[in-house]
Design an enzyme around this catalytic site. Sequence first.
Site: not given
Ligand code: 26V
Length: 882
Positions: A406, A609-610, A615, A720, A724
Amino acid sequence: MAQRQLQLNRVAGGAPVATSRRSTRLVPGRTALRVSAVAEADKTAAINKSGTSSVPATTKDIENKLRYLFGRNEVSTPNDAYQGTAWSVRERLIDAFNKTHEHWKKEDPKFIYYLSAEFLMGRSLTNTVFNLGLQGDYATALKELGQKMEQVAEAERDAALGNGGLGRLAACFLDSMATLDLPGWGYGIRYKYGMFKQALKDGYQQELPDIWLTSGNPWEVRRDDVRHMVGFGGRVERRREAGGREVAVWTPAEQVIAQAYDNPIPGYSTPTTSNLRLWDALPLSEFDLAAFNAGDYDRAMLARERAEAISAVLYPNDSTPEGKELRLKQQYFFVCASLQDVLSRFKATHGSARWDLLPSKAVFQLNDTHPTIAVAELMRLLVDVEGLEWDEAWGITTKCLNYTNHTVMPEALEKWPVKVMAKMLPRHMEIIEVINEGWTQWLSAHLASELPAPEERAKRIAAMSIIHENPWNKEEMLVNMAYLAVVGSSAVNGVAAIHSNIVKDEIFNDFYKIFPSKFQNKTNGVTPRRWLAWCNPELADLITQQLGSDAWINDTEQLTALRTHASDPAFQQRWAAVKSAKKERLAGLIKRVWGEEVNTAALFDIQIKRIHEYKRQYLNVLSIIWRYKQLKRMSPQQRLQAVPRVCVIGGKAASAYDMAKRIIRLVTAVGSVINADPDTRDYLRLYFLPDYNVSLAETIIPAAELSQHISTAGTEASGTSNMKFALNGCLIIGTWDGANIEIAEETGVENVFVFGVRAEDINGLRKERKNFKTDPRWDEIMRDIEGGMFGDKEYFKPLVDSVNNMKVGNDWFLLANDFAAYLDAQQQVDECYRDQAEWLRRSIMYTAGSGKFSSDRTIRQYAEDIWHVGPCRPPPAAGGQQ
Ligand code: 26V
């Protein structure tokens, strides 16, 4: 009738709009009526099959629930009504749940198990009532009790057991699996405290605990008969069995109980009600009685605290790699309980001699690397506990598991120090070592012809080894969980076309070259029930009227037919009326939070969003500052020509993510300057809406006219919320990234405000960033922030520095490169908004182009290409369930 119609149309929120009245004239779709023709649904629900009205019984039931569960004699507040209603609906839900599971038990179909550390479910009442087709019944009963369903629904707290996109995707997937009658369960953790509540204090983010379970949870059933032991630490010994086979015996140092809680998941327009099974951690014994008797109260409570800590809090980190041991403990805890649970059911049906059948009965989807320890745990259960030979167990394990990636952020791919793993999970560490030995040996043979030089070959093998050195600390060895997932799975997928290409060509390229057919794409989707039908019933109603049926709710491809009406002025008018009603509702929310009225004729521009540097909320703020400065320079006369905007930004920053917190402060600081300026406040506002969550999204998205998805190209795996917004007829300003690309393809790229550099150019541009000549407007804004135009200049300095080109590596997300193109795109937005007919045409085209982005489509593709699972629908329930 008209009055009741109006009242019912308010059910899922918002003021009634004129258009909704027409719904009584509708031809029913192929499904039972849900959204439109609500009065019709009211009638069907109110009169049950025996011809008697069920409303009095429902009213009584709500009152009784409140009386006997809460000791309250009167339904006097929305909260009372919520409790009574929820506990009443729960019984209908459990009936459907039991029937489904009886059927599945009898049929014994292949099952999907979606393993995820996060499920961002949001509220359940509206969704359950609507999915079960009970809305007429309950809305009328509540009316009789002097309550409105909309307000009652708002009394529910969100189940926020997730951070953002990944967790919400898991929730949408559950809805789609049930709706498509696919036998499938989610498995996760019942966190006592979910995602933190965000508050603002003087414009800074504050994190408060999310205490969501205090008044009980009607949407779960505690299964006292479903418990598994989960061990940690200890030692591993070898023993020889009677037949001469050597077995590993793990004696954990610590054990906890995983207690199951089932959360029924109702499908829409089907009797299928599946399950999300969440685990709570309990101590083996209530407390250490010996210690208590000896007067050592603290020690007596210790085991309890240690156990409970495992399921206590969701890690709110999606920004900094979180290497905490407790997190690994959580991961193993839920994976171990879930696998034992599945295997014990399998054994109960198929005995212990036919493990070869397991892959035809169970498939597991690993939602990111979080549940990857499943590879080693399934091996342990099959080899150590069930006595299978290693090779047979490996064949079964790799057939049963699949992995979804992801994120492209390399630092997000979890890696656990071998030392930590060996201490907490000594047997698993051994198993991973054996897997890795087999893997690297196989690789060595496989690469022999391609890389005959031993050093070259060794280098490649080292790069693909599951266990490798920590590049920042050569003393430390790490277990690369993503590599373990790739090696241990049948299929690996990304979540949007561009992302799956990055997965293949960059992140796992070495693996892709060896196993090209293992890698797939499954573009994300969202459930059209929650994200259009229930959160925007007025728009849903209008669509249903136009299409002549509500069948689009589970066949969103039918939305395409709206294209032919996109330029029809009468339809545009009705479309606009719905958007206005939703904007009014959001304006009401802004008023409640900020105490200020906003102009609802302004363009509502949203970014929710976060909060993350990639972003680029920061870029959004910079453009708002520029807009403000432009407005300031205009004469009052000139300003009259400006397109007024209300900008809304919302989102949480991970508690340890300093830069993201500074971005929030910048938003609030800029907002307070702009919103207070009498010269410009009629033309521009900026509000930060605190505590962004699923429920807030359900209010904001229907009201949005423009939404921002402006990540640096190649960094947002999918996104996502873009789907929406599009579904709700909101235009997108965005980069060529994630699912934006596919949305643009479906909607017509000319209808999307696309700007900025492309993913393939990012690496080169990053290297050249230090020589990049920034736009003079950019320089001016930077000087303003540094000079204290928004106060707090010391606090904002790191933000300014982070996008400064003086240091190599700075402005990593290339804000400066995209700044001018972004301002141009914003200009195009203004021009388009001036032409309301064109704007509305585009708005309709977005909804019409959203057919692809239903999670039903995504789930069908997973089911066909990865899971190989088909539907298994229980017979219709007596009394009306389809
Ligand atoms: C985690 C981390 C952890 C360490 C450093 C940077 C970083 C950046 C992003 C994340 C998020 C990881 C997992 C996540 O939430 N991914 C999201 O998954 C969604 C569903 O597939 C997708 O629509 C988003 O684009 C994606 O960021």
